[in-house]
Scaffold this motif. Sequence first.
Motif, PDB file in Angstrom:
ATOM      1  N   GLU A   1     118.625 -73.526  45.135  1.00 27.42           N
ATOM      2  CA  GLU A   1     119.148 -72.187  44.879  1.00 27.42           C
ATOM      3  C   GLU A   1     120.480 -71.947  45.569  1.00 27.42           C
ATOM      4  O   GLU A   1     121.309 -71.182  45.076  1.00 27.42           O
TER       5      GLU A   1
ATOM      6  N   CYS B   1     123.212 -73.276  43.259  1.00 33.35           N
ATOM      7  CA  CYS B   1     123.295 -72.658  41.931  1.00 33.35           C
ATOM      8  C   CYS B   1     124.450 -71.667  41.862  1.00 33.35           C
ATOM      9  O   CYS B   1     124.629 -70.820  42.736  1.00 33.35           O
TER      10      CYS B   1
ATOM     11  N   GLN C   1     116.552 -66.960  35.260  1.00 29.11           N
ATOM     12  CA  GLN C   1     117.538 -66.513  36.242  1.00 29.11           C
ATOM     13  C   GLN C   1     117.088 -65.209  36.863  1.00 29.11           C
ATOM     14  O   GLN C   1     116.500 -64.359  36.187  1.00 29.11           O
TER      15      GLN C   1
ATOM     16  N   VAL D   1     120.884 -66.404  39.937  1.00 30.24           N
ATOM     17  CA  VAL D   1     120.468 -67.692  40.493  1.00 30.24           C
ATOM     18  C   VAL D   1     119.227 -68.195  39.752  1.00 30.24           C
ATOM     19  O   VAL D   1     118.353 -67.418  39.355  1.00 30.24           O
TER      20      VAL D   1
ATOM     21  N   VAL E   1     115.730 -69.671  38.575  1.00 23.84           N
ATOM     22  CA  VAL E   1     114.330 -69.546  38.959  1.00 23.84           C
ATOM     23  C   VAL E   1     113.590 -70.661  38.237  1.00 23.84           C
ATOM     24  O   VAL E   1     113.677 -70.777  37.002  1.00 23.84           O
TER      25      VAL E   1
END
Length: 66
Positions: free
Chosen positions: A7, A10, A26, A32, A34
């Motif tokens: 993460e 990202c 996201q 970010v 998921v």
Amino acid sequence: MHVSVDEDRCCGSGQCVLVAPAVFDQRDDDGVVVLLDAEPPVQVHAAVRDAAAVCPAAAITVSEEA
């Protein structure tokens, strides 16, 4: 197959979600990634590999071992 995401790396481009929406989503607040399924079914393995390949931040890691 085992999938993991970083993460912190990202950048929120959303390419992974476009390529493999069954596995990636996201966050609403910052975009970010998921991870929805760390061990996806074989039917989506090719899409997950593609998602990792198109990630501009190289935030997706795919291991072929479960």
